[in-house]
Motif scaffolding. Structure first.
Motif, PDB file in Angstrom:
ATOM      1  N   MET A 115     -18.907  16.842  82.613  1.00  0.00           N
ATOM      2  CA  MET A 115     -18.468  17.730  81.508  1.00  0.00           C
ATOM      3  C   MET A 115     -17.991  19.035  82.333  1.00  0.00           C
ATOM      4  N   HIS A 116     -16.984  19.619  81.675  1.00  0.00           N
ATOM      5  CA  HIS A 116     -16.399  20.882  82.079  1.00  0.00           C
ATOM      6  C   HIS A 116     -16.456  22.164  81.156  1.00  0.00           C
ATOM      7  N   LEU A 117     -17.356  22.866  81.665  1.00  0.00           N
ATOM      8  CA  LEU A 117     -17.431  24.361  80.605  1.00  0.00           C
ATOM      9  C   LEU A 117     -17.288  25.580  81.344  1.00  0.00           C
ATOM     10  N   THR A 118     -16.382  26.226  80.610  1.00  0.00           N
ATOM     11  CA  THR A 118     -16.119  27.863  81.026  1.00  0.00           C
ATOM     12  C   THR A 118     -16.638  28.687  80.184  1.00  0.00           C
ATOM     13  N   GLU A 119     -17.028  29.693  80.580  1.00  0.00           N
ATOM     14  CA  GLU A 119     -17.675  31.021  79.674  1.00  0.00           C
ATOM     15  C   GLU A 119     -16.548  31.703  79.463  1.00  0.00           C
ATOM     16  N   GLY A 120     -16.093  31.554  78.145  1.00  0.00           N
ATOM     17  CA  GLY A 120     -14.711  32.525  77.607  1.00  0.00           C
ATOM     18  C   GLY A 120     -15.287  33.764  76.994  1.00  0.00           C
ATOM     19  N   PRO A 121     -14.403  34.326  76.346  1.00  0.00           N
ATOM     20  CA  PRO A 121     -14.946  35.748  75.783  1.00  0.00           C
ATOM     21  C   PRO A 121     -15.845  35.946  74.885  1.00  0.00           C
ATOM     22  N   ALA A 122     -15.694  34.591  74.125  1.00  0.00           N
ATOM     23  CA  ALA A 122     -16.922  34.577  73.227  1.00  0.00           C
ATOM     24  C   ALA A 122     -17.795  33.420  73.075  1.00  0.00           C
ATOM     25  N   GLY A 123     -17.892  32.846  74.197  1.00  0.00           N
ATOM     26  CA  GLY A 123     -18.692  31.484  74.481  1.00  0.00           C
ATOM     27  C   GLY A 123     -18.067  30.374  75.113  1.00  0.00           C
ATOM     28  N   PRO A 124     -18.851  29.294  75.279  1.00  0.00           N
ATOM     29  CA  PRO A 124     -18.420  28.375  76.272  1.00  0.00           C
ATOM     30  C   PRO A 124     -17.101  27.464  75.700  1.00  0.00           C
ATOM     31  N   VAL A 125     -16.055  27.020  76.433  1.00  0.00           N
ATOM     32  CA  VAL A 125     -15.257  26.475  76.091  1.00  0.00           C
ATOM     33  C   VAL A 125     -15.320  25.043  77.084  1.00  0.00           C
ATOM     34  N   HIS A 126     -14.970  23.990  76.374  1.00  0.00           N
ATOM     35  CA  HIS A 126     -14.940  22.704  77.122  1.00  0.00           C
ATOM     36  C   HIS A 126     -13.582  22.258  77.188  1.00  0.00           C
ATOM     37  N   TRP A 127     -13.468  21.564  78.467  1.00  0.00           N
ATOM     38  CA  TRP A 127     -11.974  21.154  78.651  1.00  0.00           C
ATOM     39  C   TRP A 127     -12.306  19.867  79.816  1.00  0.00           C
ATOM     40  N   GLY A 152     -14.563  25.517  67.873  1.00  0.00           N
ATOM     41  CA  GLY A 152     -14.823  24.846  66.916  1.00  0.00           C
ATOM     42  C   GLY A 152     -14.367  23.332  66.801  1.00  0.00           C
ATOM     43  N   SER A 153     -13.853  22.764  67.884  1.00  0.00           N
ATOM     44  CA  SER A 153     -13.240  21.675  67.896  1.00  0.00           C
ATOM     45  C   SER A 153     -13.825  20.821  69.194  1.00  0.00           C
ATOM     46  N   GLY A 154     -14.165  19.560  68.969  1.00  0.00           N
ATOM     47  CA  GLY A 154     -14.653  18.623  70.253  1.00  0.00           C
ATOM     48  C   GLY A 154     -16.075  19.454  70.549  1.00  0.00           C
ATOM     49  N   LEU A 155     -15.967  19.467  71.612  1.00  0.00           N
ATOM     50  CA  LEU A 155     -17.332  20.014  72.495  1.00  0.00           C
ATOM     51  C   LEU A 155     -17.403  21.557  72.691  1.00  0.00           C
ATOM     52  N   THR A 156     -16.267  22.280  72.329  1.00  0.00           N
ATOM     53  CA  THR A 156     -16.449  23.858  72.137  1.00  0.00           C
ATOM     54  C   THR A 156     -16.752  24.271  70.915  1.00  0.00           C
ATOM     55  N   PRO A 157     -17.940  24.994  70.603  1.00  0.00           N
ATOM     56  CA  PRO A 157     -18.455  25.403  69.487  1.00  0.00           C
ATOM     57  C   PRO A 157     -17.903  26.487  68.960  1.00  0.00           C
ATOM     58  N   THR A 158     -18.095  26.541  67.598  1.00  0.00           N
ATOM     59  CA  THR A 158     -17.339  27.967  66.984  1.00  0.00           C
ATOM     60  C   THR A 158     -17.953  29.091  67.543  1.00  0.00           C
ATOM     61  N   SER A 159     -17.060  30.210  67.111  1.00  0.00           N
ATOM     62  CA  SER A 159     -17.465  31.547  67.612  1.00  0.00           C
ATOM     63  C   SER A 159     -17.997  32.582  66.299  1.00  0.00           C
ATOM     64  N   ALA A 160     -19.011  33.099  66.442  1.00  0.00           N
ATOM     65  CA  ALA A 160     -19.433  34.243  65.401  1.00  0.00           C
ATOM     66  C   ALA A 160     -18.589  34.992  65.194  1.00  0.00           C
ATOM     67  N   VAL A 161     -17.714  35.512  66.104  1.00  0.00           N
ATOM     68  CA  VAL A 161     -16.636  36.652  66.039  1.00  0.00           C
ATOM     69  C   VAL A 161     -15.339  36.174  65.637  1.00  0.00           C
ATOM     70  N   GLY A 162     -15.029  34.795  65.189  1.00  0.00           N
ATOM     71  CA  GLY A 162     -13.959  34.570  64.577  1.00  0.00           C
ATOM     72  C   GLY A 162     -13.110  33.607  65.739  1.00  0.00           C
ATOM     73  N   ALA A 163     -12.086  33.145  65.223  1.00  0.00           N
ATOM     74  CA  ALA A 163     -11.239  32.232  66.099  1.00  0.00           C
ATOM     75  C   ALA A 163      -9.652  32.691  65.833  1.00  0.00           C
ATOM     76  N   GLY A 164      -9.108  33.771  66.018  1.00  0.00           N
ATOM     77  CA  GLY A 164      -7.968  34.205  65.584  1.00  0.00           C
ATOM     78  C   GLY A 164      -7.001  33.497  66.854  1.00  0.00           C
ATOM     79  N   ILE A 165      -5.850  33.189  66.707  1.00  0.00           N
ATOM     80  CA  ILE A 165      -4.793  32.583  67.652  1.00  0.00           C
ATOM     81  C   ILE A 165      -5.112  33.197  68.973  1.00  0.00           C
ATOM     82  N   ASP A 166      -4.880  34.676  68.976  1.00  0.00           N
ATOM     83  CA  ASP A 166      -4.953  35.388  70.028  1.00  0.00           C
ATOM     84  C   ASP A 166      -6.300  34.877  70.716  1.00  0.00           C
ATOM     85  N   ASP A 167      -7.258  34.877  70.169  1.00  0.00           N
ATOM     86  CA  ASP A 167      -8.786  34.548  70.837  1.00  0.00           C
ATOM     87  C   ASP A 167      -8.689  33.457  71.495  1.00  0.00           C
ATOM     88  N   LEU A 168      -7.800  32.281  70.836  1.00  0.00           N
ATOM     89  CA  LEU A 168      -7.848  30.951  71.538  1.00  0.00           C
ATOM     90  C   LEU A 168      -7.067  30.929  72.671  1.00  0.00           C
TER      91      LEU A 168
END
Length: 264
Positions: A1-13, A55-71
Motif C-alpha cells: 500500500m502506498h500512502l502520501t500525506e497530502g494537504p489534508a490527510g493521507p492519499v492512497h495510490w 473519499g474514494s477507495g482507500l483515501t479517506p474524506t477530508s474534514a475541510v472538504g474536497a474541492g477540485i483544486d484541493d484534489l
C-alpha cells in the motif's frame, strides 16, 4: 500500500511499471481500480500511478472538504513525495476536472495532458440528472439501486443492447471499498460548482481531449469547448457512451499511448 500525506490527510495510490510517470485520475463513484486494464497496459512502457481521490477507495474524506483544486493539490503532494518533478496526467470524467486544475495550478509539473469524457463546466443536462440521483440517494436508495439507475447513462445504445455486455451491467456485490453517500455527495458537489472555463487558455501542456460520440454526461459539444479553449489541444471522438474506455478499450489505449509518446 502506498500512502502520501497530502494537504489534508493521507492519499492512497497504486504504482505499476517503470519509465516516464503517468498519473491516472478516476471519475465520480470510482477509485484507482477503475484503471485496472489501463494500468497493466500502460505499465509496459510507463511508471503508472493511479490515485484514489479524497473519499474514494482507500483515501479517506477530508474534514475541510474536497474541492477540485484541493484534489489537484493532493496529486501534487504524491508527485513531491516521490521526488517526481513532473508527470503525464490522464483524467477521466471528474478526474478530468482535477487534471485541468492540476495543469493550471502546477504547470511546471504537467508534461502531457489527456482529458477524457469530461468538460470545463458541468452542462445543464448532466447537472439535472445528477441532482436527481442525489435526491434519490439521499432519500434512502441503496447503492445497488443507485447503480441500476446510473448504469444506463454510462454506455451507448448498441452496447446496452448486446447481451454479451451484460457483465458490465451487474452490480459488484460485497465491494469492500464501496463509497458512502456522504463521500459521493461531497465529490459531486465539488464537481458541480467547478468551472475551469476561464483558465483553459493558461494550460500550456500538450493536450489530447477524448470524447464518446454517444456520451450523454459529457457530450461532444463540451469536449469541443475544451478543445477551443486550450491552446493547441487536439480533440478525438471515440465510439461509445461515457465509459468509452470500456466500450472501445484498444482504441482508447492507443489514443492515450500515442499522445503520451508524442505521436500524432
Amino acid at each position: 500500500m502506498h500512502l502520501t500525506e497530502g494537504p489534508a490527510g493521507p492519499v492512497h495510490w497504486t504504482d505499476d511499471g517503470h519509465g516516464e510517470p503517468v498519473v491516472l485520475l478516476h471519475g465520480l463513484g470510482g477509485d484507482a481500480s477503475f484503471w485496472e486494464a489501463e494500468r497493466k497496459a500502460l505499465a509496459e512502457r510507463f511508471r503508472v500511478i493511479a490515485i484514489d481521490l479524497r473519499g474514494s477507495g482507500l483515501t479517506p474524506t477530508s474534514a475541510v472538504g474536497a474541492g477540485i483544486d484541493d484534489l489537484a493539490d493532493d496529486v501534487a503532494a504524491v508527485l513531491a513525495d516521490q521526488a517526481l518533478g513532473s508527470a503525464h496526467i490522464v483524467g477521466f470524467s471528474m478526474g478530468g476536472l482535477v487534471a485541468q486544475a492540476f495543469a493550471v495550478r502546477h504547470p511546471e509539473s504537467t508534461d502531457r495532458l489527456v482529458l477524457a469524457a469530461t468538460y470545463a463546466a458541468m452542462g445543464a443536462q448532466s447537472r439535472l440528472f445528477l441532482d436527481a440521483v442525489l435526491d434519490v440517494y439521499s432519500g434512502g436508495a441503496t447503492p445497488r439501486q443507485m447503480f441500476d439507475l446510473i448504469c444506463p447513462w454510462l454506455f451507448s445504445t448498441d452496447f446496452l443492447a448486446d447481451p454479451a455486455n451484460g457483465v458490465f451491467l451487474q452490480y459488484p456485490e460485497d465491494d469492500p471499498l464501496e463509497q458512502s453517500l456522504e463521500d459521493w455527495r461531497a465529490l459531486y458537489l465539488a464537481q458541480q460548482v467547478f468551472d475551469g472555463s476561464a483558465a483553459l487558455s493558461t494550460i500550456t501542456a500538450p493536450t489530447l481531449i477524448l470524447a464518446g460520440d454517444e456520451d450523454q454526461l459529457a457530450p461532444v459539444r463540451e469536449a469541443e469547448i475544451l478543445a477551443r479553449g486550450i491552446p493547441g489541444a487536439r480533440l478525438r471522438t471515440l465510439p461509445g457512451g461515457h465509459l468509452f474506455n470500456v466500450e472501445a478499450p484498444d482504441t482508447f489505449l492507443d489514443a492515450v499511448r500515442s499522445h503520451l509518446v508524442g505521436e500524432h
